[in-house]
Design an enzyme around this catalytic site. Structure first.
Site, mmCIF file in Angstrom:
data_model
loop_
_atom_site.group_PDB
_atom_site.id
_atom_site.type_symbol
_atom_site.label_atom_id
_atom_site.label_comp_id
_atom_site.label_asym_id
_atom_site.label_seq_id
_atom_site.Cartn_x
_atom_site.Cartn_y
_atom_site.Cartn_z
ATOM 1 N N GLU A 187 -43.077 -28.195 27.687
ATOM 2 C CA GLU A 187 -42.772 -27.089 26.782
ATOM 3 C C GLU A 187 -42.133 -25.909 27.511
ATOM 4 O OE1 GLU A 187 -45.973 -27.739 23.221
ATOM 5 O OE2 GLU A 187 -46.666 -26.550 24.936
ATOM 6 N N ASP A 197 -51.140 -33.759 19.505
ATOM 7 C CA ASP A 197 -51.538 -32.406 19.896
ATOM 8 C C ASP A 197 -52.676 -31.882 19.031
ATOM 9 O OD1 ASP A 197 -51.640 -29.912 21.034
ATOM 10 O OD2 ASP A 197 -49.762 -29.191 20.197
ATOM 11 N N GLU A 243 -56.606 -24.553 16.454
ATOM 12 C CA GLU A 243 -55.164 -24.324 16.305
ATOM 13 C C GLU A 243 -54.594 -25.026 15.083
ATOM 14 O OE1 GLU A 243 -51.021 -25.319 18.746
ATOM 15 O OE2 GLU A 243 -52.960 -25.589 19.728
#
Length: 707
Positions: free
Chosen positions: A299, A373, A401
């Site tokens: 990332e 993820d 998240e």
């Protein structure tokens, strides 16, 4: 004579008493309020007349102080400290005893044994840290109403490194943090040590955690400078008496950013020397420093691949820099390329599996529980069972998240347990992820598990009061992965909220079902990564354009006029081939694949009948509607416990459940209406079509993201 001053003082005392009764959640599961049952107290008082401990070891003294503090609160009477039991009986003796645990047991030095001797209860361990864990086990036993008389137990941690990973930044923000700012007040360190740090260490030690990575994996090189190392050392000083070691996430390009070198190539001798010198500098400041956590070439983060080197080259260079220091390198396997034509599911496996056996003994590869993820439900990561010569750390997320932040009640004990119990079949049936992570399957001495912390500066630590249960369950499962998450939910409830039997049953049921309910109204049948762009909150299944192809929703659900789901069989991306044949057989056929994983591996026709007797479209609607409606059941479970709960805690959770109910309907309507544009079928009876339009919902999402 009673006068106004007396009245004023009386009011002050009443107000103070009220504040003492009120529960703001700060004490977590370490609430040592006096036990209500007088008979029960009397039984414990007979077994806890004193605490005996000898020796100056700071961790051993911590164990004694914690036990004394807890017992005095629970029993409502002083519990004196003794240098030794001597002729006394009816007390608790803490001692480091070399042979307390069989030396051949994994992680034996941290294990403890509790047994009766001369009418005393003995807590013994080969180490002071083990005695501390045993002391907390005694307190947990008393808090949950277990008998001390005749109690005998041996317990060793199944995993060696049990850590919280903080994603905290130098400026006080927390990446993916939903409970306020960072608890670390860097601007005050090292001069001022916030008392909260000690309470944080107490909480971690009480559930068996022994390590803390204090900063974000998207790391700042600043933590390695003379400005910050004394600050980190000050935190390490707070953690040390609780048996907790401090670790740092490191920025790969630090030799260039703060070292003045022209390169960060791991094979460059100057870079190797820089890291060796820096590591020595860290250990001079923090003699028990735990080691490094690294996110590299992921990332946008720099890494060894910038120099045509492998992840093993990078990790091994840091391992060599550790030299003879007692530390490890945890190298994260969360990597994926920006290739919309491929399958992100396969990226980490393709990068890391060929490197099996090429890592230094001080290196552990840290792997997320699933291949994408931190989704609400994922198949286990294919690297588990595929790297037998490399110890793997399991990384799970406690901060929510992709699970409704601190707004939605989602107990993650079942999610963690689901991954741990998944069978890789790497060495035949029973080759579970838990055995891979614990090192027992492949005979590794090194083993680790990490939880991305859900902790912040808000008074109750986790934002959502029930979020504390995720921190608690993670620690307990990190110590012993065979524990039942339902039993842990009950344990946490009794220690944190109430001991009323009916209320405990109601709250435990709520926690136990909360994650499954969340999955049903957000990503049923194996849908994944269809939430709001970037913020990962709320529904956005129509998202077709983002900074990377694999950051869109359509990349994952592959919905079209024919059907729904990502084909990962041989006819598609063939990601299924990364697993053992027995696993491929389990998930390889759409007709037999468990419905929870169906759309992870198959593109299924809208009209295809499923094992439930409903078509894919009808089953999808059924799960969205019943899932959203089930939040009302969560509310009823919470309301049933109201008489036994602190009023402030009850109101906090009740208000969040109201928001969760509204947002469950938001998810339901957004996904049903969007997928209906592809399926072109009516919402099946008995469900009523949404009253708002898809355009209305899209505008709502746009407004939310503008905020």
């Amino acid at each position: 004579m009673f006068n106004f001053r007396h009245l004023l003082l009386l009011l002050v005392f009443v107000a103070a008493a009220h504040r003492g009764v009120a529960d703001d959640g700060y004490r977590l599961w370490l609430k040592y309020d006096r036990l209500a049952d007088a008979g029960q107290r009397a039984q414990y008082q007979k077994a806890a007349r004193f605490v005996a401990v000898a020796g100056p070891d700071p961790v051993l003294r911590t164990a004694a102080a914690e036990l004394q503090r807890g017992l005095q609160g629970l029993l409502g009477q002083p519990v004196p400290m003794q240098a030794s039991a001597g002729p006394l009986s009816g007390g608790i003796v803490l001692k480091v005893e070399r042979n307390a645990i069989d030396a051949s047991a994994p992680n034996a030095p941290e294990g403890y044994r509790i047994y009766a001797e001369k009418n005393n209860l003995v807590v013994a361990s080969p180490s002071a840290a083990g005695v501390l864990y045993g002391a907390y086990a005694v307190l947990r036993r008393v808090q949950t109403g277990g008998a001390l008389a005749g109690w005998a137990v041996r317990s060793t941690p199944r995993i060696r490194y049990r850590l919280l990973n903080h994603w905290d930044n130098p400026n006080g923000t927390v990446e993916r943090g939903y409970a306020g700012s960072s608890i670390w007040k860097w601007e005050e360190l090292p001069q001022r040590l916030d008392p909260r740090y000690t309470d944080y260490a107490r909480a971690n030690a009480s559930i068996g955690l022994n390590g803390v990575v204090v900063n974000n994996v998207n790391a700042s090189a600043r933590y390695l400078t003379p400005e910050y190392l004394p600050k980190v050392a000050a935190l390490a000083g707070v953690m040390r008496p609780y048996g907790i070691r401090v670790y740092l996430s490191v920025f790969w390009a630090a030799p260039k950013v703060i070292g003045g070198l022209p390169t960060a190539d791991p094979l460059d001798p100057a870079v190797q020397k820089w890291w060796a010198n820096k590591t020595d500098e860290i250990y001079r400041a923090i003699p028990d420093f735990g080691g490094f956590l690294v996110k590299a070439n992921s990332e946008g983060e720099p890494g060894p691949q910038d120099y045509q080197r492998t992840h093993a080259d990078g990790a091994n260079m840091l391992a060599k820099a550790l030299g003879t220091h007692d530390g490890v390198v945890m190298w994260r396997a969360f990597v994926y390329k920006a290739d919309g034509s491929g399958d992100r599911f396969k990226e980490a496996y393709q990068d890391f599996q060929p490197l099996d056996g090429k890592f230094d003994p001080k290196v552990l590869v840290q792997v997320k529980n699933g291949p994408i993820d931190f989704q609400a439900r994922e198949p286990f990561h294919p690297l588990f069972g595929a790297m037998p010569r490399t110890p793997l750390v399991l990384e799970v997320q406690l901060t929510q998240e992709y699970l409704g932040f601190a707004t939605h009640a989602v107990y993650l004990g079942p999610l963690i347990k689901e991954c741990l119990e998944a069978d890789t079949h790497a060495q035949g049936p029973g080759s579970t992820v838990a055995k891979v992570v614990a090192g027992s399957l492949d005979h590794h001495a090194q083993s680790g598990i990490a939880g991305v912390a859900n902790i912040g500066s808000v008074r109750n630590w986790t934002g959502h009061p029930l979020g504390q249960a995720n921190w608690y369950a993670f620690g307990r499962l990190a110590w012993d992965h065979t524990l039942d998450p339902g039993a842990l939910a009950e344990e946490w409830t009794r220690m944190s909220l109430t001991t009323n039997a009916a209320a405990v049953r109601s709250i435990t049921a709520l926690l136990d079902q909360s994650r499954s309910i969340y999955v049903r109204y957000t990503t049923p049948l194996g849908l994944h990564h269809i939430m709001g762009e970037s913020i990962h909150y709320g529904p956005q299944p129509w998202l077709a354009k983002a900074g990377r192809p694999d950051w869109t929703a359509v990349y994952y659900h592959r919905g079209d006029s024919v059907g729904l789901g990502f084909d990962r069989t041989a006819a598609g991306s063939n990601a299924l081939a990364l697993y053992q044949p027995a696993v491929q057989k389990q998930w390889g056929s759409a007709a037999t694949c468990p419905l929870d994983y169906l759309l992870w591996f198959h593109h299924v026709g809208w009209k295809q009948p499923l094992s439930t007797g409903r078509t894919l479209w009808n089953e999808l609607c059924h799960r969205y509607y019943t899932g959203a409606d089930s939040v009302a059941w969560l509310q009823k479970q919470w309301a049933a416990a109201r008489p036994a709960l602190d009023a402030a805690v009850y109101a906090d959770v009740a208000s969040r459940l109201q928001i969760q109910q509204q947002e469950a309907y938001w998810w339901r309507d957004a996904c049903v209406l969007y997928f209906q544009t592809l399926a072109r079928q009516p919402v099946p009876a008995p469900f009523a079509p949404p009253t708002r339009t898809l355009a209305d919902i899209k505008r709502q999402v746009q407004v939310y993201q503008l905020k």
